[in-house]
Scaffold this active site. Structure first.
Site, PDB file in Angstrom:
ATOM      1  N   ASP A 156      40.059  53.860  30.963  1.00 46.32           N
ATOM      2  CA  ASP A 156      39.215  52.674  30.342  1.00 46.32           C
ATOM      3  C   ASP A 156      39.306  52.494  28.811  1.00 46.32           C
ATOM      4  O   ASP A 156      38.549  52.586  28.163  1.00 46.32           O
ATOM      5  CB  ASP A 156      37.780  52.716  30.803  1.00 46.32           C
ATOM      6  CG  ASP A 156      37.473  53.042  32.169  1.00 46.32           C
ATOM      7  OD1 ASP A 156      38.219  52.627  33.031  1.00 46.32           O
ATOM      8  OD2 ASP A 156      36.559  53.817  32.555  1.00 46.32           O
ATOM      9  N   GLU A 207      35.722  42.842  36.228  1.00 44.75           N
ATOM     10  CA  GLU A 207      35.113  43.702  35.267  1.00 44.75           C
ATOM     11  C   GLU A 207      36.016  44.136  33.983  1.00 44.75           C
ATOM     12  O   GLU A 207      36.647  43.359  33.772  1.00 44.75           O
ATOM     13  CB  GLU A 207      34.841  45.300  35.836  1.00 44.75           C
ATOM     14  CG  GLU A 207      36.223  45.857  36.484  1.00 44.75           C
ATOM     15  CD  GLU A 207      36.018  47.075  37.194  1.00 44.75           C
ATOM     16  OE1 GLU A 207      34.746  47.618  37.515  1.00 44.75           O
ATOM     17  OE2 GLU A 207      36.925  47.458  38.265  1.00 44.75           O
TER      18      GLU A 207
END
Length: 527
Positions: free
Chosen positions: A16, A189
């Site tokens: 991420d 997301e």
């Protein structure tokens, strides 16, 4: 001058990524989940060589993860900078199981120095995860995060919501606005907002964080939308080609160089060919990008597939001093490569002072605990490595143990441990766990009278062999060759997002606090 960047740039469990440039310096923040301290920040001057420089969430007031589930904790941080201040947004996920409710609390901390003291957290919201802060050129600040809708009749990933953040009031103000419902890929997301040539660009991760992962783009002339989809979406993915070395490409972040070259960092995974499992977890890679005449973002080499070799920017090469392979525990602080589970270890659990030159671990709860584990470990960052240690430990009963552990989570690990047996006395054996199925693969070996012992784990892709020795030259294999690929997202039950670690631990489930002393720990990678 190195003309190419080799991916991944942050090997091992570093998912991420959020990239930021301040002047000539580049920084990447990555998720740490249940591992403490929270958030890793790496630094580079050339986008080729990276050095771990900070782990900002380093106190219980910043991050209290006692009781957090495996793969809970810190999700998808966002690092940004404005007018001399660094902003770090992060999620502390308290419940993650299943597809119903989720408790995902979002916070903001700030600092003027990445390696200095960070402010106490400001609570933002809990409406979803993957929050990101955007600093508009008019001085306003906006938070975006995905919206979680527990109602199964609707899309659980219910869009990207936008809300203004007030610096004066230190809270979100106004009403959240759902600005983007996602593309047909779904599972929308990982949002990040950018502004370029009069457009607001919204970058999202879609398709789920597995083999169907992808990066999509949309744009609008107004920050609240409507947003039009990039006609070439997804702009980056490996979902169509299972033969690519870099799989799971998605969850990306954008940066430019001082001379105006553009790059995107993204999550990826490298499966072992024999098993398809990514034992190194989700890693960070980088790709060079260009803007088209129509104002869309594209991979410079064409197509949408991630490359292992990427053209380096026109910057001077800047290497860092390599870390020492053997840590003699000479400092009163743990090396930054080490992490603990969920909480910092106080002097009641760990000491580098009581016996100078040794790491003393004081036995607490078992390896399946989500509260107080006396465990210190580092990421596995290569497919082939050895990890070794020298330990002194005098257990009195079978509930006391210490040694070397190859660890994924509380349900999956391989543990070479010294303990005590009523018949053998001091003994050495292995505990293995695969999705909570515990096994003792060999009978314990008696080592009564040994004052110290050397322990070693050797990993060769999906093969793990433990060794022990009375002196460092004469290593003896112990137990069978075991399947190291079980220490991976793909094998583990439930929602799992981390990676394999190797480290040292001590347990005393009798409550006596028996300690083990480790003289050194060595981690050596091989080609």
């Amino acid at each position: 001058m190195n003309n190419f960047i080799t991916n991944p740039i942050l090997p091992g469990f570093n998912p991420d990524p959020s990239i930021l440039r301040v002047g000539e310096d580049f920084y990447i923040a990555t998720s740490t989940f249940e591992w403490f301290p929270g958030v890793q920040i790496h630094h580079s001057r050339d986008l080729i060589h990276w050095q771990l420089i900070a782990r900002p969430l380093n106190s219980v007031s910043h991050l209290d993860m006692r009781g957090n589930p495996c793969s809970g904790g810190v999700w998808a941080p966002c690092l940004s900078y404005s007018e001399g201040v660094f902003y770090l947004i992060y999620t502390d996920a308290k419940s993650v199981d299943g597809w119903g409710f989720k408790d995902t609390h979002n916070y903001l901390v700030t600092a003027t120095d990445l390696t200095g003291k960070w402010s106490e957290p400001i609570y933002l919201n809990s409406s979803g995860f993957d929050p990101s802060l955007f600093h508009d050129d008019d001085g306003r600040k906006w938070l975006v995060n995905m919206l979680w809708d527990y109602r199964s009749v609707r899309n659980l990933f219910a869009g990207i919501v936008l809300q203004e953040y007030s610096m004066k009031e230190k809270k979100l103000v106004g009403n959240p606005v759902n600005i983007f419902m996602g593309s047909e890929l779904g599972i929308t997301e990982g949002p990040h907002l950018y502004k370029h040539n009069g457009y607001y660009y919204l970058m999202t991760a879609e398709g789920g964080t597995g083999l169907h992962h992808a990066v999509t783009m949309a744009r609008s002339i107004n920050i609240e939308g409507p947003y039009e989809l990039d006609p070439a979406n997804p702009i980056l993915t490996s979902r169509h080609d299972p033969t690519l070395l870099l799989q799971k490409a998605g969850h990306a972040s954008l940066v430019d160089t001082p001379s105006g070259e553009w790059y995107i960092v993204h999550l990826c995974g490298r499966p072992i060919p024999a098993t398809g499992r990514c034992i190194l977890g989700r890693e960070t890679a980088i790709q060079k990008m260009i803007w088209t005449e129509e104002g869309w973002f594209r991979l410079e080499h064409g197509g949408r597939e991630p490359q292992v070799k990427v053209q380096a920017p026109a910057l001077s090469e800047h290497k860092w001093e390599p870390s020492a392979t053997r840590d003699h525990f000479a400092s009163v602080k743990l090396d930054m490569q080490f992490a603990t589970l969920r909480i910092p270890l106080g002097e009641d659990m760990m000491s580098l002072k009581e016996r100078p030159g040794y790491l003393r671990l004081k036995g607490k709860e078992s390896l399946i605990s989500t509260h107080r584990q006396s465990l210190v470990a580092r990421r596995q960052q290569a497919f082939r490595y050895t990890a070794s240690t020298f330990m002194e430990f005098e257990p009195d009963n079978f509930q006391q143990m210490a040694g070397l552990v190859c660890y994924y989570n509380r349900q999956n690990f391989y543990y070479l441990r010294v303990s005590h047996d009523e018949h053998l006395g001091k003994c050495l054996g292995i505990i293995s766990a695969q999705n909570m199925a515990f096994n003792l693969p060999i009978p314990d070996i008696g080592i009564d009278g040994w004052k110290h012992i050397f322990l070693r784990a050797a990993i060769d892709y999906d093969q793990l062999q433990f060794y022990y020795a009375k002196n460092e030259e004469d290593w003896i294999p112990i137990g069978p060759v075991m399947d190291a690929s079980t220490l991976s997202d793909e094998f583990c039950d439930g929602m799992t997002f981390t990676g394999a670690f190797v480290g040292l631990c001590c347990q005393d489930m009798s409550g006596g606090g028996k300690h083990a002393d480790f003289d050194w720990f060595e981690y050596v990678e091989y080609e």
